[in-house]
Design a protein around this motif. Structure first.
Motif, PDB file in Angstrom:
ATOM      1  N   LEU A 198     -20.817   1.012  31.858  1.00  0.00           N
ATOM      2  CA  LEU A 198     -21.332  -0.036  32.716  1.00  0.00           C
ATOM      3  C   LEU A 198     -22.271   0.775  33.623  1.00  0.00           C
ATOM      4  O   LEU A 198     -22.022   1.750  34.076  1.00  0.00           O
ATOM      5  CB  LEU A 198     -20.458  -0.717  33.614  1.00  0.00           C
ATOM      6  N   ILE A 199     -23.477   0.325  33.796  1.00  0.00           N
ATOM      7  CA  ILE A 199     -24.449   1.095  34.531  1.00  0.00           C
ATOM      8  C   ILE A 199     -24.703   0.320  35.937  1.00  0.00           C
ATOM      9  O   ILE A 199     -24.867  -1.008  36.113  1.00  0.00           O
ATOM     10  CB  ILE A 199     -26.028   1.103  34.168  1.00  0.00           C
ATOM     11  N   HIS A 200     -24.470   0.912  37.086  1.00  0.00           N
ATOM     12  CA  HIS A 200     -24.474   0.252  38.258  1.00  0.00           C
ATOM     13  C   HIS A 200     -25.618   0.319  39.256  1.00  0.00           C
ATOM     14  O   HIS A 200     -25.998   1.317  39.616  1.00  0.00           O
ATOM     15  CB  HIS A 200     -22.817   0.819  39.095  1.00  0.00           C
ATOM     16  N   SER A 201     -25.968  -0.790  39.699  1.00  0.00           N
ATOM     17  CA  SER A 201     -27.039  -0.696  40.627  1.00  0.00           C
ATOM     18  C   SER A 201     -26.246  -1.009  42.160  1.00  0.00           C
ATOM     19  O   SER A 201     -25.998  -2.188  42.395  1.00  0.00           O
ATOM     20  CB  SER A 201     -28.063  -1.917  40.416  1.00  0.00           C
ATOM     21  N   GLU A 202     -26.329   0.124  42.872  1.00  0.00           N
ATOM     22  CA  GLU A 202     -25.524   0.099  44.209  1.00  0.00           C
ATOM     23  C   GLU A 202     -26.116  -0.676  45.122  1.00  0.00           C
ATOM     24  O   GLU A 202     -25.457  -1.232  46.184  1.00  0.00           O
ATOM     25  CB  GLU A 202     -25.082   1.492  44.520  1.00  0.00           C
ATOM     26  N   VAL A 203     -27.537  -1.199  45.274  1.00  0.00           N
ATOM     27  CA  VAL A 203     -28.012  -2.014  46.281  1.00  0.00           C
ATOM     28  C   VAL A 203     -28.190  -3.324  45.952  1.00  0.00           C
ATOM     29  O   VAL A 203     -28.797  -4.326  46.970  1.00  0.00           O
ATOM     30  CB  VAL A 203     -29.205  -1.319  46.678  1.00  0.00           C
ATOM     31  N   THR A 204     -27.851  -3.854  44.810  1.00  0.00           N
ATOM     32  CA  THR A 204     -28.211  -5.250  44.296  1.00  0.00           C
ATOM     33  C   THR A 204     -27.241  -6.068  45.042  1.00  0.00           C
ATOM     34  O   THR A 204     -26.048  -5.872  45.624  1.00  0.00           O
ATOM     35  CB  THR A 204     -28.026  -5.538  43.113  1.00  0.00           C
ATOM     36  N   ILE A 205     -27.356  -7.407  45.176  1.00  0.00           N
ATOM     37  CA  ILE A 205     -26.696  -8.445  45.924  1.00  0.00           C
ATOM     38  C   ILE A 205     -25.315  -8.579  45.193  1.00  0.00           C
ATOM     39  O   ILE A 205     -24.471  -8.772  45.785  1.00  0.00           O
ATOM     40  CB  ILE A 205     -27.467  -9.662  46.321  1.00  0.00           C
ATOM     41  N   VAL A 206     -25.640  -8.704  43.916  1.00  0.00           N
ATOM     42  CA  VAL A 206     -24.531  -8.812  43.103  1.00  0.00           C
ATOM     43  C   VAL A 206     -24.235  -7.727  42.122  1.00  0.00           C
ATOM     44  O   VAL A 206     -25.477  -7.129  41.643  1.00  0.00           O
ATOM     45  CB  VAL A 206     -24.445 -10.362  42.253  1.00  0.00           C
ATOM     46  N   GLY A 207     -22.909  -7.127  41.831  1.00  0.00           N
ATOM     47  CA  GLY A 207     -22.859  -6.236  40.756  1.00  0.00           C
ATOM     48  C   GLY A 207     -21.643  -6.556  39.821  1.00  0.00           C
ATOM     49  O   GLY A 207     -21.452  -7.601  39.581  1.00  0.00           O
ATOM     50  N   TRP A 208     -21.354  -5.357  39.299  1.00  0.00           N
ATOM     51  CA  TRP A 208     -20.468  -5.689  38.012  1.00  0.00           C
ATOM     52  C   TRP A 208     -18.885  -6.407  38.492  1.00  0.00           C
ATOM     53  O   TRP A 208     -18.151  -7.084  37.982  1.00  0.00           O
ATOM     54  CB  TRP A 208     -20.081  -4.390  37.520  1.00  0.00           C
ATOM     55  N   ARG A 209     -18.682  -6.012  39.688  1.00  0.00           N
ATOM     56  CA  ARG A 209     -17.404  -6.314  40.308  1.00  0.00           C
ATOM     57  C   ARG A 209     -17.408  -8.058  40.698  1.00  0.00           C
ATOM     58  O   ARG A 209     -16.472  -8.586  40.245  1.00  0.00           O
ATOM     59  CB  ARG A 209     -17.198  -5.657  41.826  1.00  0.00           C
ATOM     60  N   ASP A 210     -18.632  -8.556  40.984  1.00  0.00           N
ATOM     61  CA  ASP A 210     -19.031 -10.102  41.134  1.00  0.00           C
ATOM     62  C   ASP A 210     -18.984 -10.402  39.674  1.00  0.00           C
ATOM     63  O   ASP A 210     -18.417 -11.644  39.481  1.00  0.00           O
ATOM     64  CB  ASP A 210     -20.260 -10.207  41.903  1.00  0.00           C
ATOM     65  N   TRP A 211     -19.543  -9.847  38.707  1.00  0.00           N
ATOM     66  CA  TRP A 211     -19.519 -10.645  37.342  1.00  0.00           C
ATOM     67  C   TRP A 211     -18.113 -10.538  36.919  1.00  0.00           C
ATOM     68  O   TRP A 211     -17.557 -11.367  36.058  1.00  0.00           O
ATOM     69  CB  TRP A 211     -20.448  -9.468  36.387  1.00  0.00           C
ATOM     70  N   ALA A 212     -17.320  -9.434  37.049  1.00  0.00           N
ATOM     71  CA  ALA A 212     -15.979  -9.339  36.602  1.00  0.00           C
ATOM     72  C   ALA A 212     -15.244 -10.716  37.050  1.00  0.00           C
ATOM     73  O   ALA A 212     -14.136 -11.265  36.457  1.00  0.00           O
ATOM     74  CB  ALA A 212     -15.156  -8.170  36.919  1.00  0.00           C
ATOM     75  N   ALA A 234     -31.666   2.145  37.122  1.00  0.00           N
ATOM     76  CA  ALA A 234     -30.420   1.469  36.302  1.00  0.00           C
ATOM     77  C   ALA A 234     -31.320   0.792  35.358  1.00  0.00           C
ATOM     78  O   ALA A 234     -30.823   1.076  33.925  1.00  0.00           O
ATOM     79  CB  ALA A 234     -29.852   0.482  37.133  1.00  0.00           C
ATOM     80  N   ILE A 235     -32.406   0.337  35.299  1.00  0.00           N
ATOM     81  CA  ILE A 235     -32.956  -0.439  34.086  1.00  0.00           C
ATOM     82  C   ILE A 235     -33.484   0.717  33.215  1.00  0.00           C
ATOM     83  O   ILE A 235     -33.501   0.430  31.841  1.00  0.00           O
ATOM     84  CB  ILE A 235     -34.107  -1.346  34.555  1.00  0.00           C
ATOM     85  N   SER A 236     -34.185   1.728  33.572  1.00  0.00           N
ATOM     86  CA  SER A 236     -34.461   2.657  32.843  1.00  0.00           C
ATOM     87  C   SER A 236     -33.213   3.313  32.012  1.00  0.00           C
ATOM     88  O   SER A 236     -33.547   3.750  30.875  1.00  0.00           O
ATOM     89  CB  SER A 236     -35.174   3.992  33.925  1.00  0.00           C
ATOM     90  N   ALA A 237     -32.204   3.699  32.800  1.00  0.00           N
ATOM     91  CA  ALA A 237     -31.092   4.170  32.075  1.00  0.00           C
ATOM     92  C   ALA A 237     -30.440   3.150  31.104  1.00  0.00           C
ATOM     93  O   ALA A 237     -30.363   3.686  30.107  1.00  0.00           O
ATOM     94  CB  ALA A 237     -29.992   4.440  32.973  1.00  0.00           C
TER      95      ALA A 237
END
Length: 312
Positions: A191-205, A227-230
């Motif tokens: 999982l690639i994490h974007s740390e400054v986004t309003i929602v992240g993988w934890r919210d998705w989970a 993150a998108i480039s990665a």
């Protein structure tokens, strides 16, 4: 010393001091050498200080003259710069836009050439950083903020259309040895994490409690564009905005492996001072920006509808 000195005298002194010659100063100012000499003598009388030593036909600055010349020459240079700047500003309006880095690089910059074609007399100056711009300083006209919250005192905020947040990855990853066809398949991928986004993988989970994800692992970036480039490079699966990943999705560098699993958030906002919001240059840019955003939103809705099942 008189309280006021003649501007013509100062102009003659500046030219003579800079060029080291009354004759050259006269040539530059389109007057006679005797006129230059007269103006400098007048200035010396007004100041009560000798500015030049007259040695035969040569002139040499006195110590006081050198000190005065340094200041006067610098002042004339600043006046010349200011004159050039105001002339340039008069030939075209300048709009200064501050934006978050990811929106600037992923969406806005791709469209500035198009905007320039429709508004050839309006030049854009673009600044990008995470910190909000201080609009009250008068340097920035427009601030495009992420997760903007209430506008500051004296400002207004117009929200962007909602962001659509979806898992995205490179096609080769989705079709590889561990295919990604449903949410449960993410458990086998980075999982690639974007740390400054309003929602992240934890919210998705939290919305997919049956899917067990290792939320502590995976690369982390403080900019969505990284993150998108990665994800484009096949490093893993990112969870980010269709708005920001539009180009990568349009060109097929990224895909949405299960398009029915997405979230909506109010991401960006257009902020400007209330007192300036109806200035023509700000109004023109605002109208153009939201027309373009409406087109992107229309594309995103259609892309989501078509994407379901496309890569399964």
């Amino acid at each position: 010393m008189q309280n006021k000195v003649s501007i013509k005298s100062i102009q003659a002194f500046e030219a003579a001091a800079r060029l080291g010659s009354f004759a050259l100063a006269a040539e530059e100012l389109l007057v006679t050498p005797s006129a230059v000499s007269h103006q400098i003598k007048l200035l010396e009388d007004q100041l009560g200080v000798a500015l030049f030593h007259r040695v035969h036909r040569a002139v040499v600055l006195t110590e006081g003259g050198r000190d005065y010349a340094m200041e006067v020459i610098a002042a004339f240079a600043r006046i010349a710069d200011a004159t050039r700047n105001v002339a340039a500003a008069g030939s075209s309006a300048v709009l200064t836009v501050h934006s978050t880095p990811s929106f600037a690089s992923q969406w806005l910059m791709r469209r500035l050439a198009q905007f320039g074609e429709t508004q050839p007399d309006l030049d854009i100056r673009l600044h990008a950083s995470l910190a909000p711009a201080e609009l009250n300083k008068g340097i920035v006209d427009i601030d495009i903020r992420y997760n903007p919250g209430p506008p500051p005192a004296g400002a207004v905020m117009v929200p962007f259309p909602d962001d659509v947040i979806v898992p995205m990855c490179a096609p080769a990853l989705a079709r590889g040895l561990k295919p990604i066809r449903q949410p449960a398949d993410l458990a086998q991928h980075t999982l690639i994490h974007s740390e400054v986004t309003i929602v992240g993988w934890r919210d998705w989970a939290k919305r997919h409690r049956k899917v067990r994800l290792d939320l502590e692992r995976g690369p982390r970036f403080d900019r969505s564009f990284m993150a998108i480039s990665a994800a484009v490079d096949g490093l893993g699966v990112c969870l980010d905005s269709l708005l920001l990943a539009e180009q990568e999705l349009r060109t097929g560098k990224l895909i949405i492996p299960f398009a029915d699993e997405f979230m909506r958030v109010q991401g960006h906002g257009f902020v400007t001072l209330r007192s300036r919001m109806d200035l023509p240059k700000i109004r023109i840019f605002r109208e153009w920006l939201f027309e373009e955003l409406a087109e992107t939103t229309k594309w995103a809705e259609g892309f989501i509808e078509k994407a379901a099942g496309t890569w399964r």
